[in-house]
Design an enzyme around this catalytic site. Structure first.
Site, PDB file in Angstrom:
ATOM      1  N   CYS A  14       0.142  -4.310   0.505  1.00 30.19           N
ATOM      2  CA  CYS A  14      -1.093  -4.720  -0.131  1.00 30.19           C
ATOM      3  C   CYS A  14      -0.888  -4.645  -1.896  1.00 30.19           C
ATOM      4  O   CYS A  14      -0.393  -5.840  -2.111  1.00 30.19           O
ATOM      5  CB  CYS A  14      -1.930  -3.613   0.337  1.00 30.19           C
ATOM      6  SG  CYS A  14      -3.718  -4.077  -0.113  1.00 30.19           S
TER       7      CYS A  14
ATOM      8  N   HIS B 103      -1.879  -3.705   5.883  1.00 27.63           N
ATOM      9  CA  HIS B 103      -1.107  -2.350   5.971  1.00 27.63           C
ATOM     10  C   HIS B 103      -0.367  -1.971   7.238  1.00 27.63           C
ATOM     11  O   HIS B 103      -1.106  -1.584   8.212  1.00 27.63           O
ATOM     12  CB  HIS B 103      -2.330  -1.226   5.810  1.00 27.63           C
ATOM     13  CG  HIS B 103      -2.945  -1.315   4.254  1.00 27.63           C
ATOM     14  ND1 HIS B 103      -2.558  -0.682   3.124  1.00 27.63           N
ATOM     15  CD2 HIS B 103      -3.909  -2.034   3.808  1.00 27.63           C
ATOM     16  CE1 HIS B 103      -3.061  -1.075   2.302  1.00 27.63           C
ATOM     17  NE2 HIS B 103      -3.858  -1.754   2.529  1.00 27.63           N
TER      18      HIS B 103
ATOM     19  N   GLU C  13       1.050   0.569   7.965  1.00 29.00           N
ATOM     20  CA  GLU C  13       0.957   1.917   8.400  1.00 29.00           C
ATOM     21  C   GLU C  13      -0.337   2.382   8.974  1.00 29.00           C
ATOM     22  O   GLU C  13      -0.501   3.544   9.492  1.00 29.00           O
ATOM     23  CB  GLU C  13       1.077   2.874   6.969  1.00 29.00           C
ATOM     24  CG  GLU C  13       0.200   2.748   5.963  1.00 29.00           C
ATOM     25  CD  GLU C  13      -0.011   1.699   5.228  1.00 29.00           C
ATOM     26  OE1 GLU C  13       0.630   0.566   5.302  1.00 29.00           O
ATOM     27  OE2 GLU C  13      -0.714   1.509   4.213  1.00 29.00           O
TER      28      GLU C  13
END
Lengths: 257, 202
Positions: free
Chosen positions: B80, B183, B185
């Protein structure tokens, strides 16, 4: 596919348990938040929203633990709202594993708080939750007012004006709940949803009233929402998130399957 | 050992949790002098480009990262804002310098296309996934995005795109440097696979 429309199961958490009420009252138990969040993740939920409806601040720690446990097992975005009043409250929830923070009543009492929060943590992190109720009579043009305290207190503030103001102050998304519809299972307030959607340049999440899968489709198509949020249809096993997504896909809506 | 750089401007806990879940050894480094000899670097981030850029320079991260990444060729993954910081400069919060790993600028999403809701929030498909980080996704190439600025690449490098009205840069790779706008994650199984790929295949 381009950007998918999102389905967001919402867990109202009270004293560490998931509960669901009708029009914000008449609450019944729906289970353990961590277990339910894991189930929704497996079913393909795009995000999960937790609303802490615990009345006292004593039990605030319970919510922090719930978020910590979920974040350790579920790798999708988590939004946490309810009782968020200070920058410290936000920091605590983010540290626990929340990605986005819902601000509701605190925004009404102190709109600058939204500005402060967005400057500190970025707009992408700040979701302003708006609880709106129709206040116009049948023969009048539509008008909605915002309410606070889980829908109990009127504020005299026009919902559309408020949404615009909150975006100016840095809200990255609007979570819009129709209190006339919450828990009724008769569908979103589509006029309200599309009015807000047209008025603001940020994503709008429709909430309040989902009872059938068609309602989710209507929220996107007529309500022009970017995401749809529902609670009881998923909690009590009527539909899985996967079934909801398939239904939306069949209706021609782009979803992540 | 993966060193995760903490610029102290955002929460990096999700990235750490994902690495832990994958059993990938990691440590947080918040001071450039503690960098040591990492096998891999991750620069995560959400937040403001200007603030991050200032912080990187005042703490000496910019010089250190240039040395590690450009000279020692340590593989680095930017996530990001982390990816955006690889650009030459950013326009968020006023113009400020990036690491200049990639000849690119970072501009407000709406400055190039009208009628888009900003931030770009949600799950979007990534096309042309021909970089090692996208290996073994088995068709699951949908990732979670949340951003208001985009990278505009001004040189010929490997890039993958997502469509949000127009194509926006979703991932970029130049030798040992790889960045993703989304993202991983927070992108469920596909995201964890991507992190695994970065750890094992780069």
């Amino acid at each position: 596919m381009s950007l998918a429309k999102r389905i967001i199961p919402c867990l109202d958490v009270k004293d560490g348990r998931v509960v669901k009420g009708v029009q914000f009252v008449d609450i019944r138990d729906a289970g353990d938040p961590v277990e339910i969040a894991r189930r929704y993740d497996l079913e393909g939920a795009d995000e999960i929203t937790f609303l802490d409806i615990t009345a006292t601040s004593d039990n605030r720690d319970t919510m922090v633990h719930v978020v910590e446990q979920v974040a350790g097992q579920v790798f999708i975005p988590l939004t946490v709202g309810g009782g968020i009043r200070t920058v410290e409250d936000i920091r605590r929830m983010l540290n626990a594993g929340a990605d986005k923070i819902g601000i509701n009543s605190a925004a009404v009492f102190n709109p600058k708080f939204v500005k402060e929060a967005a400057e500190k943590f970025g707009s992408q992190c700040i979701v302003v939750a708006i609880d709106a109720k129709k206040v116009s009579a049948k023969n009048e043009p539509d008008k909605w007012e915002i309410f606070t305290h889980g829908g109990r207190k009127p504020t005299g503030i026009d919902a559309i004006d408020w949404a615009i103001k909150m975006v100016d102050y840095g809200a990255g998304e609007i979570l819009l709940t129709s209190m006339d519809r919450d828990g009724t299972k008769i569908g979103f307030d589509l006029e309200l949803t599309s009015a807000i959607s047209d008025a603001v340049p940020v994503p709008v999440i429709a909430s309040g009233g989902v009872g059938k899968l068609e309602h989710l489709v209507a929220g996107i198509k007529q309500g022009k929402a970017d995401a749809v949020l529902a609670a009881s249809i998923f909690h009590f096993g009527e539909f899985t998130v996967g079934e909801a997504k398939q239904h939306m896909a069949d209706a021609g809506i782009e979803v992540r399957l | 050992m993966i060193s995760v750089i903490d610029l102290k401007i955002c929460n990096i806990a999700s990235v750490l949790r994902a690495l832990d879940t994958l059993g990938l050894e990691n440590k947080v480094v918040d001071d450039p002098k503690d960098i040591g000899q990492p096998d891999k670097l991750i620069l995560p981030g959400v937040g403001n480009f200007f603030e991050a850029s200032n912080r990187m320079r005042s703490l000496g991260w910019d010089l250190l990262l240039r040395e590690k990444v450009l000279e020692e060729k340590v593989p680095i993954l930017g996530i990001c804002l982390g990816m955006q910081l690889f650009a030459s400069y950013g326009e968020e919060g006023g113009q400020s310098k990036g690491l200049d790993f990639i000849n690119a600028k970072v501009s407000y999403l709406r400055s190039s296309h009208e009628n888009l809701r900003v931030p770009h929030v949600g799950w979007n498909d990534v096309s042309r996934c021909d970089m090692p980080i996208f290996d073994s996704l088995e068709g699951d190439n949908c990732f979670y995005f949340v951003h208001s600025y985009e990278m505009i690449i001004q040189e010929s490098v490997q890039a993958a795109y997502s469509n949000y009205g127009v194509d926006i840069v979703a991932a970029v790779q130049k030798d040992n440097i790889v960045g993703v706008q989304f993202h991983p994650e927070k992108s469920q199984k596909a995201g964890l696979t991507l992190l695994q790929n970065f750890a094992r295949r780069m």
